[in-house]
Write an enzyme that holds these catalytic residues in place. Structure first.
Site, PDB file in Angstrom:
ATOM      1  N   ASN A  26      44.453  25.131  23.782  1.00 24.19           N
ATOM      2  CA  ASN A  26      44.548  25.763  22.461  1.00 24.19           C
ATOM      3  C   ASN A  26      43.315  25.541  21.608  1.00 24.19           C
ATOM      4  O   ASN A  26      43.361  25.759  20.388  1.00 24.19           O
ATOM      5  CB  ASN A  26      45.767  25.229  21.705  1.00 24.19           C
ATOM      6  CG  ASN A  26      47.046  25.711  22.335  1.00 24.19           C
ATOM      7  OD1 ASN A  26      47.153  26.872  22.683  1.00 24.19           O
ATOM      8  ND2 ASN A  26      47.998  24.820  22.507  1.00 24.19           N
TER       9      ASN A  26
ATOM     10  N   ARG B 219      70.222  36.384  31.537  1.00 20.08           N
ATOM     11  CA  ARG B 219      69.883  34.946  31.661  1.00 20.08           C
ATOM     12  C   ARG B 219      68.748  34.658  32.637  1.00 20.08           C
ATOM     13  O   ARG B 219      68.550  33.533  33.071  1.00 20.08           O
ATOM     14  CB  ARG B 219      71.104  34.113  32.035  1.00 20.08           C
ATOM     15  CG  ARG B 219      72.215  34.218  31.017  1.00 20.08           C
ATOM     16  CD  ARG B 219      73.201  33.083  31.145  1.00 20.08           C
ATOM     17  NE  ARG B 219      74.264  33.257  30.171  1.00 20.08           N
ATOM     18  CZ  ARG B 219      75.390  33.920  30.417  1.00 20.08           C
ATOM     19  NH1 ARG B 219      75.616  34.436  31.603  1.00 20.08           N
ATOM     20  NH2 ARG B 219      76.287  34.024  29.470  1.00 20.08           N
TER      21      ARG B 219
ATOM     22  N   GLU C 170      38.041  33.331  25.916  1.00 19.79           N
ATOM     23  CA  GLU C 170      38.901  32.364  26.616  1.00 19.79           C
ATOM     24  C   GLU C 170      38.143  31.740  27.798  1.00 19.79           C
ATOM     25  O   GLU C 170      38.387  30.590  28.152  1.00 19.79           O
ATOM     26  CB  GLU C 170      40.198  33.034  27.102  1.00 19.79           C
ATOM     27  CG  GLU C 170      41.056  33.673  26.004  1.00 19.79           C
ATOM     28  CD  GLU C 170      41.926  32.675  25.216  1.00 19.79           C
ATOM     29  OE1 GLU C 170      41.730  31.454  25.316  1.00 19.79           O
ATOM     30  OE2 GLU C 170      42.815  33.167  24.470  1.00 19.79           O
TER      31      GLU C 170
ATOM     32  N   ARG D  59      48.147  20.076  28.192  1.00 16.53           N
ATOM     33  CA  ARG D  59      48.047  21.536  28.094  1.00 16.53           C
ATOM     34  C   ARG D  59      47.596  21.990  26.709  1.00 16.53           C
ATOM     35  O   ARG D  59      47.034  23.080  26.558  1.00 16.53           O
ATOM     36  CB  ARG D  59      49.387  22.188  28.471  1.00 16.53           C
ATOM     37  CG  ARG D  59      49.295  23.697  28.520  1.00 16.53           C
ATOM     38  CD  ARG D  59      50.487  24.373  29.157  1.00 16.53           C
ATOM     39  NE  ARG D  59      50.308  25.806  29.122  1.00 16.53           N
ATOM     40  CZ  ARG D  59      51.063  26.682  29.762  1.00 16.53           C
ATOM     41  NH1 ARG D  59      52.062  26.275  30.505  1.00 16.53           N
ATOM     42  NH2 ARG D  59      50.820  27.975  29.674  1.00 16.53           N
TER      43      ARG D  59
ATOM     44  N   LYS E 213      43.171  26.315  34.812  1.00 13.68           N
ATOM     45  CA  LYS E 213      44.471  26.506  34.161  1.00 13.68           C
ATOM     46  C   LYS E 213      45.608  26.068  35.087  1.00 13.68           C
ATOM     47  O   LYS E 213      46.554  25.390  34.649  1.00 13.68           O
ATOM     48  CB  LYS E 213      44.664  27.962  33.722  1.00 13.68           C
ATOM     49  CG  LYS E 213      45.983  28.133  32.981  1.00 13.68           C
ATOM     50  CD  LYS E 213      45.972  29.087  31.848  1.00 13.68           C
ATOM     51  CE  LYS E 213      47.274  29.004  31.071  1.00 13.68           C
ATOM     52  NZ  LYS E 213      47.481  30.084  30.142  1.00 13.68           N
TER      53      LYS E 213
ATOM     54  N   HIS F 124      44.942  31.691  15.326  1.00 16.85           N
ATOM     55  CA  HIS F 124      46.262  32.273  15.040  1.00 16.85           C
ATOM     56  C   HIS F 124      46.408  32.541  13.547  1.00 16.85           C
ATOM     57  O   HIS F 124      47.055  33.520  13.146  1.00 16.85           O
ATOM     58  CB  HIS F 124      47.377  31.334  15.520  1.00 16.85           C
ATOM     59  CG  HIS F 124      47.551  31.343  17.008  1.00 16.85           C
ATOM     60  ND1 HIS F 124      48.312  30.411  17.677  1.00 16.85           N
ATOM     61  CD2 HIS F 124      47.079  32.178  17.968  1.00 16.85           C
ATOM     62  CE1 HIS F 124      48.294  30.671  18.981  1.00 16.85           C
ATOM     63  NE2 HIS F 124      47.551  31.729  19.177  1.00 16.85           N
TER      64      HIS F 124
ATOM     65  N   HIS G 212      42.806  38.902  19.662  1.00 18.11           N
ATOM     66  CA  HIS G 212      43.115  37.487  19.881  1.00 18.11           C
ATOM     67  C   HIS G 212      41.848  36.712  20.281  1.00 18.11           C
ATOM     68  O   HIS G 212      41.537  35.662  19.718  1.00 18.11           O
ATOM     69  CB  HIS G 212      44.187  37.366  20.965  1.00 18.11           C
ATOM     70  CG  HIS G 212      44.512  35.955  21.336  1.00 18.11           C
ATOM     71  ND1 HIS G 212      45.184  35.103  20.491  1.00 18.11           N
ATOM     72  CD2 HIS G 212      44.225  35.235  22.455  1.00 18.11           C
ATOM     73  CE1 HIS G 212      45.310  33.918  21.081  1.00 18.11           C
ATOM     74  NE2 HIS G 212      44.730  33.971  22.267  1.00 18.11           N
TER      75      HIS G 212
ATOM     76  N   LYS H 195      53.644  30.898  29.770  1.00 13.76           N
ATOM     77  CA  LYS H 195      53.973  30.988  28.337  1.00 13.76           C
ATOM     78  C   LYS H 195      54.271  32.447  28.035  1.00 13.76           C
ATOM     79  O   LYS H 195      53.436  33.322  28.286  1.00 13.76           O
ATOM     80  CB  LYS H 195      52.789  30.534  27.479  1.00 13.76           C
ATOM     81  CG  LYS H 195      52.739  29.054  27.254  1.00 13.76           C
ATOM     82  CD  LYS H 195      51.705  28.732  26.179  1.00 13.76           C
ATOM     83  CE  LYS H 195      51.571  27.253  25.983  1.00 13.76           C
ATOM     84  NZ  LYS H 195      50.490  26.926  25.034  1.00 13.76           N
TER      85      LYS H 195
ATOM     86  N   GLU I  82      53.564  21.626  27.896  1.00  5.97           N
ATOM     87  CA  GLU I  82      52.669  21.188  26.823  1.00  5.97           C
ATOM     88  C   GLU I  82      53.147  19.940  26.084  1.00  5.97           C
ATOM     89  O   GLU I  82      53.301  19.927  24.867  1.00  5.97           O
ATOM     90  CB  GLU I  82      52.431  22.341  25.827  1.00  5.97           C
ATOM     91  CG  GLU I  82      51.155  22.140  25.015  1.00  5.97           C
ATOM     92  CD  GLU I  82      50.737  23.381  24.240  1.00  5.97           C
ATOM     93  OE1 GLU I  82      50.575  24.458  24.833  1.00  5.97           O
ATOM     94  OE2 GLU I  82      50.587  23.253  23.019  1.00  5.97           O
TER      95      GLU I  82
ATOM     96  N   HIS J   6      42.594  27.844  18.711  1.00  5.13           N
ATOM     97  CA  HIS J   6      43.756  28.703  18.481  1.00  5.13           C
ATOM     98  C   HIS J   6      44.444  28.448  17.137  1.00  5.13           C
ATOM     99  O   HIS J   6      45.055  29.351  16.571  1.00  5.13           O
ATOM    100  CB  HIS J   6      44.765  28.559  19.618  1.00  5.13           C
ATOM    101  CG  HIS J   6      44.335  29.256  20.890  1.00  5.13           C
ATOM    102  ND1 HIS J   6      43.142  28.980  21.521  1.00  5.13           N
ATOM    103  CD2 HIS J   6      44.938  30.214  21.645  1.00  5.13           C
ATOM    104  CE1 HIS J   6      43.028  29.741  22.605  1.00  5.13           C
ATOM    105  NE2 HIS J   6      44.106  30.500  22.697  1.00  5.13           N
TER     106      HIS J   6
END
Ligand code: NAD
Ligand code: GLY
Length: 354
Positions: A242, A118, A182, A238, A224, A249, A262, A140, A234, A245
């Site tokens: 992206n 946990r 990036e 935020r 950031k 993606h 990426h 993330k 987000e 992206h």
């Protein structure tokens, strides 16, 4: 050494940027609060940096596990293997994980840290430009699913991010370029002066000049950290991170994870987003050309894979995490150095650029 902070109340943490940090015991001793430490890295990074990190961890009861190298291993299967290793080693909740590697290791280890018993602490030690400017900061964490990129994961902030700029010296040029994608993204989304700096200092960045490299990592982490502090999970702001992206993606998932890096997919995705902006009149043809030129100058692709059709893109984009009420949402440049989230991009506009 430069220190920035990600301000998240009780979960705030430092980002430390400097040369040779992984060889410094104090970097780890000042952060890690448990006796037990497990370093997770991959077979490429092991011969380069594992020994240095282990010699800085001699005040802890430390062991390590090595994964195969590649985006195709950022999966539930390898998530499970790391958990199995921790159980076999009888690691309790008093264990800190150290993610030594690029974004693949960082995302995977961060997700294990969110779930193992946990939740246990973890430290990011990013070794690629991409992970130093983006993935190690902000919490993330995720694994990929065959049906979509980063689809299973958690927001889970590290205890610290230790960025040793020396590690970039062994990074293959293609991986360095992927990280620059990036970096360019930060300029395009919110910092025109930084965008102009990147274009003006292109040669020194490409030759890994210390001053420019240190500055670009610091500036990206500042932007950031500021965005994450304002919108950790987000809910709005935020999402700007992206840019490119949604298209990117789709390329990664359709082509097979690891075929396009990426950063390469994001670079092309940013050009695609910019083309929507051009057609809407948010960017002039000269600004659109400037974006393409800058991306090309850093050895990144600007054209989508020829094998991908419009429907290939749309199939993946409909599963994007920004989709809300079945509406696709896109980050677009609203001007050069500015961006916003748009919910009104029509399928016709997409088909025009796809
Ligand atoms: P990566 O982790 O696959 O690393 C790239 C390659 O470089 C690998 O082969 C790796 O073994 C090698 N490598 C790493 N450091 C090295 C070094 N110093 N010297 C030589 N080789 C080295 O890829 P990446 O570009 O770092 O990360 C991409 C991943 O990050 C993607 O899965 C992407 O989804 C994720 N990502 C996450 C976030 C986030 O916010 N969590 C943000 C951006 C990207
Ligand atoms: N890389 C996107 C984000 O961290 O939100």
């Amino acid at each position: 050494m430069t220190q920035l902070n990600v301000e998240l109340g009780a979960r705030s943490y430092p980002i430390r940027i400097g040369s040779g940090l992984i060889n410094n015991k104090a970097e780890f001793n000042n952060i890690i609060k448990t006796k037990r430490v497990v370093v997770v890295t991959n077979e490429t990074i092991q011969p380069l940096y594992l020994e240095s990190v282990l010699s800085s961890l001699t005040d802890f009861n430390t062991s390590y596990t090595i994964l195969p190298d590649g985006e195709q291993f950022k999966t539930l299967e390898y998530f499970e293997k790391i958990n199995a290793y921790l159980l076999e080693q009888n690691c309790g909740r008093d264990t800190t994980l150290v993610a030594l590697g690029g974004g693949v290791i960082g995302d995977l280890v961060g997700f294990v840290a969110a779930c193992y018993q946990r939740g246990i602490p973890f430290v990011q030690v990013p070794t690629t430009l991409l992970s130093q400017v983006d993935s190690s900061v902000g919490g993330k964490t995720a694994v990929n699913h065959p049906l979509g990129k980063n689809m299973i994961g958690a927001f889970n902030q590290p205890q610290a991010v230790i960025i040793d700029t020396e590690t970039l010296k062994t990074l293959p040029p293609r991986e360095f370029a992927a990280g620059v994608a990036e970096v360019l993204k930060y300029g395009l989304i919110c910092d025109l002066a930084f965008w102009q700096y990147l274009i003006a200092h292109q040669d020194k960045i490409q030759t890994l000049n210390d001053e420019e490299i240190r500055y670009i990592i610091q500036r990206c982490c500042e932007i950031k950290a500021d965005i994450v502090a304002k919108d950790e999970t987000e809910q709005g702001l935020r999402a700007l991170l992206n840019l490119g992206h949604t298209f990117g993606h789709a390329i990664e998932a359709e082509m097979g994870y690891g075929v396009w890096l990426h950063g390469e997919a994001v670079a092309t995705g940013m050009v695609m987003a910019a083309e929507v902006s051009l057609n809407r009149g948010y960017l002039t043809p000269t600004e659109f050309d400037e974006i393409k030129l800058a991306i090309t100058a850093f050895n990144l692709p600007i054209s989508k894979p020829s094998s991908m059709s419009a429907s290939d893109f749309i199939k993946h984009m409909k599963r994007d995490k920004k989709v809300s009420d079945n509406v696709m949402r896109f980050i677009l440049p609203s001007a050069l150095g500015q961006s916003a989230l748009y919910s009104d991009v029509s399928e016709a506009e997409l088909i025009a650029i796809l």
